[in-house]
Write a protein that holds these residues in place. Sequence first.
Motif, PDB file in Angstrom:
ATOM      1  N   PHE A   1      21.129  60.615  33.627  1.00  0.00           N
ATOM      2  CA  PHE A   1      21.283  60.495  32.607  1.00  0.00           C
ATOM      3  C   PHE A   1      21.483  62.330  32.666  1.00  0.00           C
ATOM      4  O   PHE A   1      21.539  63.073  34.155  1.00  0.00           O
ATOM      5  N   ARG A   2      23.145  62.341  32.197  1.00  0.00           N
ATOM      6  CA  ARG A   2      23.747  64.048  32.180  1.00  0.00           C
ATOM      7  C   ARG A   2      23.903  64.569  30.958  1.00  0.00           C
ATOM      8  O   ARG A   2      23.990  63.530  29.905  1.00  0.00           O
ATOM      9  N   LEU A   3      24.067  65.453  30.624  1.00  0.00           N
ATOM     10  CA  LEU A   3      24.280  66.524  29.505  1.00  0.00           C
ATOM     11  C   LEU A   3      26.287  66.539  30.155  1.00  0.00           C
ATOM     12  O   LEU A   3      26.162  67.945  31.463  1.00  0.00           O
ATOM     13  N   PHE A   4      27.158  66.748  29.095  1.00  0.00           N
ATOM     14  CA  PHE A   4      28.234  66.938  29.476  1.00  0.00           C
ATOM     15  C   PHE A   4      28.673  68.033  28.263  1.00  0.00           C
ATOM     16  O   PHE A   4      27.942  67.795  27.000  1.00  0.00           O
TER      17      PHE A   4
ATOM     18  N   LEU B   1      26.168  63.491  25.599  1.00  0.00           N
ATOM     19  CA  LEU B   1      24.789  62.645  26.580  1.00  0.00           C
ATOM     20  C   LEU B   1      24.884  61.272  27.076  1.00  0.00           C
ATOM     21  O   LEU B   1      25.057  60.831  25.633  1.00  0.00           O
ATOM     22  N   THR B   2      25.040  61.337  28.185  1.00  0.00           N
ATOM     23  CA  THR B   2      25.560  59.462  28.390  1.00  0.00           C
ATOM     24  C   THR B   2      25.185  59.633  29.683  1.00  0.00           C
ATOM     25  O   THR B   2      24.768  60.869  30.909  1.00  0.00           O
ATOM     26  N   GLY B   3      25.285  58.831  30.562  1.00  0.00           N
ATOM     27  CA  GLY B   3      24.994  57.964  32.806  1.00  0.00           C
ATOM     28  C   GLY B   3      26.352  58.659  33.115  1.00  0.00           C
ATOM     29  O   GLY B   3      27.118  58.881  32.610  1.00  0.00           O
ATOM     30  N   GLU B   4      25.777  59.439  34.025  1.00  0.00           N
ATOM     31  CA  GLU B   4      25.789  59.456  35.129  1.00  0.00           C
ATOM     32  C   GLU B   4      27.072  59.052  35.453  1.00  0.00           C
ATOM     33  O   GLU B   4      28.293  59.241  35.994  1.00  0.00           O
TER      34      GLU B   4
END
Length: 236
Positions: free
Chosen positions: A213-216, A181-184
């Motif tokens: 924020f995005r989930l990768f 989880l971190t910034g786009e």
Amino acid sequence: MASGPEEERARPEVDDDDDDDIPQLSSAAATALREFLEQRLEGEKGEGDKPELVAEDWRLSQFWYDDRTARELAAEVSLLASSLPGAAVACVACPTLYAYLKKGSPDVPARLLEYDERFGRYGGDFTFYDYNRPEELPPALKHAYRIVVADPPYLSQECLVKVAKTVSFLAPPEGSFLLLLTGEVQTDRVLQLLNVHPCGFKPQHSNKLGNVFRLFTNYDPADRLGGWDRSDGAHI
């Protein structure tokens, strides 16, 4: 997310076209387990049952997930753990997830790696972690976690590179699930460092943040968490 205070070594770029080593969860098992977990989570919501969290400390870049984000992430991690009997979960700088996971799925073995020693309240599940010393961890933790969830505390390349080293320390070289989880703005960097792709699901925080924020993940959740985002520019 949570953190430590503010040697970089970039990992080699991974060919994102090679999906041979990406772990997968069978659709039948995923469907059955998801239905079970959703029922359990709905029951918790009805009871207004939320874990107790310590107060955020903005000086440590602490921003807790909102209830929906924490519950959905905890359900996904529980689902993955159910597919890997005996698999342990490492929560790197994401105490909100750890708290929700232990509240809703106490049978899932999980460890919180955190700089803030207030989380020593979790006893043997807590390990002090300073991202500036990414591999200064107990030897017993090396390659011991088939599921790793990490939330780098800062949106900098330096922080991401160091957290990536920690992920490599904790997870076995093959057959592990990674959720980041971190910034786009980190999309290109996380692909290069950890070969993870953005999902449709977008994490939210209790205190609204200016950055998206995005989930990768290193696996395609399919119909969960919005699946991999295959829109233009998603690099899948």
